[in-house]
Write an enzyme that holds these catalytic residues in place. Structure first.
Site, PDB file in Angstrom:
ATOM      1  N   LEU A 188      17.922 -47.009 -41.656  1.00 40.40           N
ATOM      2  CA  LEU A 188      17.180 -48.170 -41.276  1.00 40.40           C
ATOM      3  C   LEU A 188      16.998 -47.803 -39.834  1.00 40.40           C
ATOM      4  CD1 LEU A 188      17.568 -51.766 -43.680  1.00 40.40           C
ATOM      5  CD2 LEU A 188      15.177 -49.518 -43.512  1.00 40.40           C
ATOM      6  N   HIS A 192      26.565 -47.858 -33.096  1.00 35.76           N
ATOM      7  CA  HIS A 192      27.721 -47.314 -32.261  1.00 35.76           C
ATOM      8  C   HIS A 192      29.246 -47.397 -33.412  1.00 35.76           C
ATOM      9  CE1 HIS A 192      26.701 -48.164 -28.092  1.00 35.76           C
ATOM     10  NE2 HIS A 192      26.735 -46.815 -28.227  1.00 35.76           N
ATOM     11  N   ALA A 194      27.953 -48.317 -37.311  1.00 31.66           N
ATOM     12  CA  ALA A 194      27.918 -48.317 -38.336  1.00 31.66           C
ATOM     13  C   ALA A 194      26.251 -47.657 -39.039  1.00 31.66           C
ATOM     14  CB  ALA A 194      27.633 -49.914 -38.460  1.00 31.66           C
ATOM     15  N   VAL A 196      22.874 -48.002 -41.000  1.00 27.70           N
ATOM     16  CA  VAL A 196      22.185 -49.581 -41.599  1.00 27.70           C
ATOM     17  C   VAL A 196      21.050 -48.777 -42.588  1.00 27.70           C
ATOM     18  CG1 VAL A 196      20.741 -51.772 -41.787  1.00 27.70           C
ATOM     19  CG2 VAL A 196      23.242 -50.654 -39.936  1.00 27.70           C
ATOM     20  N   LYS A 211      24.237 -52.380 -44.227  1.00 26.98           N
ATOM     21  CA  LYS A 211      25.294 -52.026 -42.954  1.00 26.98           C
ATOM     22  C   LYS A 211      26.861 -51.179 -42.857  1.00 26.98           C
ATOM     23  CE  LYS A 211      27.041 -53.455 -38.403  1.00 26.98           C
ATOM     24  NZ  LYS A 211      26.518 -54.106 -37.030  1.00 26.98           N
ATOM     25  N   ASP A 310      27.565 -60.975 -28.888  1.00 28.89           N
ATOM     26  CA  ASP A 310      27.317 -59.530 -28.225  1.00 28.89           C
ATOM     27  C   ASP A 310      25.061 -59.801 -28.145  1.00 28.89           C
ATOM     28  OD1 ASP A 310      27.006 -56.794 -27.444  1.00 28.89           O
ATOM     29  OD2 ASP A 310      27.086 -56.047 -29.480  1.00 28.89           O
TER      30      ASP A 310
HETATM   31  N1  LIG Z   1      19.419 -56.915 -41.315  1.00 28.90           N
HETATM   32  C1  LIG Z   1      18.625 -55.658 -41.010  1.00 28.90           C
HETATM   33  N2  LIG Z   1      17.448 -55.748 -41.245  1.00 28.90           N
HETATM   34  C2  LIG Z   1      16.848 -54.278 -40.821  1.00 28.90           C
HETATM   35  N3  LIG Z   1      17.312 -53.265 -39.994  1.00 28.90           N
HETATM   36  C3  LIG Z   1      18.167 -53.545 -39.195  1.00 28.90           C
HETATM   37  C4  LIG Z   1      19.715 -54.251 -39.887  1.00 28.90           C
HETATM   38  N4  LIG Z   1      20.538 -54.391 -39.190  1.00 28.90           N
HETATM   39  C5  LIG Z   1      20.168 -53.294 -38.515  1.00 28.90           C
HETATM   40  N5  LIG Z   1      18.984 -52.388 -38.541  1.00 28.90           N
HETATM   41  C6  LIG Z   1      19.097 -51.769 -37.406  1.00 28.90           C
HETATM   42  O1  LIG Z   1      20.193 -50.686 -37.835  1.00 28.90           O
HETATM   43  C7  LIG Z   1      19.813 -50.077 -37.170  1.00 28.90           C
HETATM   44  C8  LIG Z   1      21.585 -50.462 -35.855  1.00 28.90           C
HETATM   45  O2  LIG Z   1      22.387 -51.652 -36.275  1.00 28.90           O
HETATM   46  P1  LIG Z   1      23.413 -52.123 -36.161  1.00 28.90           P
HETATM   47  O3  LIG Z   1      22.751 -52.197 -34.337  1.00 28.90           O
HETATM   48  O4  LIG Z   1      23.650 -53.509 -36.094  1.00 28.90           O
HETATM   49  O5  LIG Z   1      25.076 -51.491 -35.501  1.00 28.90           O
HETATM   50  P2  LIG Z   1      25.678 -51.384 -34.579  1.00 28.90           P
HETATM   51  O6  LIG Z   1      26.613 -49.924 -34.770  1.00 28.90           O
HETATM   52  O7  LIG Z   1      26.372 -52.402 -35.125  1.00 28.90           O
HETATM   53  O8  LIG Z   1      25.160 -51.122 -33.247  1.00 28.90           O
HETATM   54  P3  LIG Z   1      25.588 -51.362 -31.740  1.00 28.90           P
HETATM   55  O9  LIG Z   1      25.804 -49.735 -31.817  1.00 28.90           O
HETATM   56  O10 LIG Z   1      24.471 -52.203 -31.513  1.00 28.90           O
HETATM   57  O11 LIG Z   1      26.682 -52.383 -31.751  1.00 28.90           O
HETATM   58  C9  LIG Z   1      19.528 -50.985 -35.382  1.00 28.90           C
HETATM   59  O12 LIG Z   1      18.481 -49.829 -35.302  1.00 28.90           O
HETATM   60  C10 LIG Z   1      18.732 -52.177 -36.016  1.00 28.90           C
HETATM   61  O13 LIG Z   1      17.606 -52.032 -35.562  1.00 28.90           O
END
Ligand SMILES: Nc1ncnc2c1ncn2[C@@H]1O[C@H](COP(=O)(O)OP(=O)(O)OP(=O)(O)O)[C@@H](O)[C@H]1O
Length: 494
Positions: A188, A192, A194, A196, A211, A310
């Site tokens: 999805l 940075h 993770a 998803v 995630k 955040d």
């Molecule tokens: N619950 C969810 N349902 C659908 N898509 C999701 C969900 N959570 C995250 N995503 C999608 O997955 C992608 C990455 O998730 P997320 O931003 O949580 O990762 P991260 O590594 O923590 O990000 P960041 O780099 O912003 O800290 C995002 O583009 C988001 O749109």
């Protein structure tokens, strides 16, 4: 190492149906290779503690006769991984073949891989097995009661007494793995920390988002425990404007690495960030309607003593109800094709597990949403979320950020530390004074003077009660075009 063969079929050396291979001196079956090929059904029991070889050679522990199988095709090593004060036995597969060993369709190519429940292993072109750990394949060492009972992993249960169970070793059910409970499907998105993926709950069919954090060294048990404790608290947070956390798992990926998984409510229509990029900036009434929901979510988190830390448009996800017929009534000031837009705040309370808060977000050069006290690494409170909400409100209404190196000198960091920002003409000319007043009370360096979430929600802007209640007439500053920061929309096209 003793080898015991009881069953087989024409492709395996002996002629009986069921084959038991005992590698090492363990009295425990830790996993099974199950062949589901019609006419060749068989199950091979893998015993703990050593190496099991698979190949064409008659010296191998598992002999496979197909022509595309190498003399020694692969080796299965039992390794012990310490996780959560318990020792888990897992099987690492190492490819040694010419024609390949495939796990779930991916070739290993002389690499190793820690096998997971439900993995499909294909040796060569078509010799296919399903891999399964047996239920009681973990040993508890030390005090059984010290194991976690957080509800994420099944509670330890003593195995029925048997003459083979030594007094020193007790058996417990293998903790449920994310792969036991969910089928992982398409990606999805990724960030940075993770990736998803869409997941499907095997029992209920519920579609979720999983995630998957990047693997980390398994060198800090305290951190893993903290992750589990914190996610247990976050799983109790239920609010319509917050992404529901459904499950969490910490699993080994190799002898020294672990991977964390969070199972989340799946949100279908992307990030607020993409909406801003698409529209350049948002209408005032639309921003108001989105912010009412964002603030409801933040208020709930703060009431539970959870600081998001955040808040940024990438972490505000949207569920959109689209118009099915022209007569349907809209439930807010949304676009023509939308009936309703529901805000869901994501990634709350997790910043401490992902390390330093990012100083930039997705688009290179766009500013951070962090409060001055976070930049200074000094004590902070829930007011950090209100600073970030102020930056977000500014960005929604004009499309570019309040702090940026292009507005300098001074540097963006200094601008944040000094709370130095302005509303520029003509971008802010048509926007109500009252929201400028609200932003000016959010982007306040002294956190104790910054608006709380309740003060923000009670601000006259949300009641459209502008003129009589706002004590000041905010200034719109003239600035040269070149100094204006690029909008998210412009940056996304670079
Ligand atoms: N619950 C969810 N349902 C659908 N898509 C999701 C969900 N959570 C995250 N995503 C999608 O997955 C992608 C990455 O998730 P997320 O931003 O949580 O990762 P991260 O590594 O923590 O990000 P960041 O780099 O912003 O800290 C995002 O583009 C988001 O749109």
């Amino acid at each position: 190492m003793s080898v015991k063969r009881e069953n087989s079929n024409e492709n395996v050396e002996s002629s009986k149906r069921h084959q038991t291979i005992q590698a090492g001196n363990s009295d425990q079956v830790i996993a099974k290779l199950i062949s589901l090929i019609p006419g060749k059904e068989q199950s091979i029991d893998l015993m703990g503690n050593a190496v099991v070889t698979v190949g064409r050679s008659r010296h191998c522990d598992v002999v496979l006769k197909e022509v595309d199988i190498s003399t020694i095709h692969c080796q299965l090593y039992t390794i012990q991984v310490d996780l959560d004060r318990e020792r888990r036995k897992l099987i690492n597969i190492v490819d040694k073949s010419r024609n390949g060993t495939f796990i779930n369709g991916n070739r290993l190519i002389k690499r190793d891989y820690l096998l997971k429940n439900g993995d499909r292993i294909v040796f060569g072109k078509s010799t296919s097995f399903l891999f399964k750990y047996t239920e009681n394949s973990d040993e508890i060492e030390g005090n059984a009661n010290s194991s976690n009972n957080d509800g994420v992993f099944k509670k330890p249960q003593m195995a029925a007494s048997s003459s083979q169970t030594s007094l020193r070793k007790k058996l417990k059910p293998r903790p449920t793995s994310v792969f036991d409970k969910y089928l992982l499907e398409r990606e999805l998105g990724s960030g940075h920390y993770a990736t998803v993926k869409e997941g499907i709950n095997k029992k209920t069919g519920e579609v979720v988002a999983v995630k998957i954090f990047h693997p980390q060294q398994n060198d800090d048990q305290k951190k893993s425990n903290q992750f589990r404790e914190e996610t247990n608290i976050l799983m109790r947070v239920h609010h319509p404007n917050i992404v529901k956390m459904l499950d969490s798992f910490v699993e080994p990926v190799s002898k020294s690495q672990i991977q964390k998984y969070l199972v989340l409510e799946k949100i279908n229509d992307g990030e607020l960030f993409d909406r801003i990029v698409k529209k350049v900036c948002l209408r005032q009434n639309e921003t108001q309607a989105l912010f009412k929901q964002i603030l409801e979510g933040i208020k709930h988190l703060h009431s539970q003593n959870i600081i998001h830390r955040d808040i940024k448009p990438e972490n505000i996800l949207l569920n959109i109800t689209r118009r099915q017929s022209p007569n349907e009534m809209q439930l807010g000031p949304w676009d023509q094709d939308e009936i309703d837009v529901q805000v869901k705040i994501a990634d709350f309370g997790l910043a401490k597990f992902t390390g330093e808060i990012q100083f930039t977000n997705t688009l290179c050069g766009t500013p951070s949403y962090v409060a001055p006290e976070v930049l200074l690494k000094s004590d902070y409170s829930s007011k950090v979320d209100m600073w970030s909400a102020g930056v977000l409100l500014y960005v929604c209404l004009c499309g570019f950020p309040p702090f940026s190196d292009s507005l300098g000198p001074p540097s963006m960091r200094e601008q944040i530390l000094q709370g130095k920002f302005a509303f520029y003409s003509p971008y802010w000319d048509e926007i109500d004074d009252s929201v400028l007043h609200l932003i000016s009370n959010l982007l306040v360096v002294n956190a104790s003077e910054r608006f709380s979430v309740v003060e923000t929600m009670n601000h006259p802007w949300f009641r459209n009660a502008d003129y009589e209640t706002i004590p000041m007439e905010p200034e719109r500053l003239q600035i040269s075009q070149e100094k204006i920061p690029k909008t998210y929309s412009e940056l996304s096209k670079i």
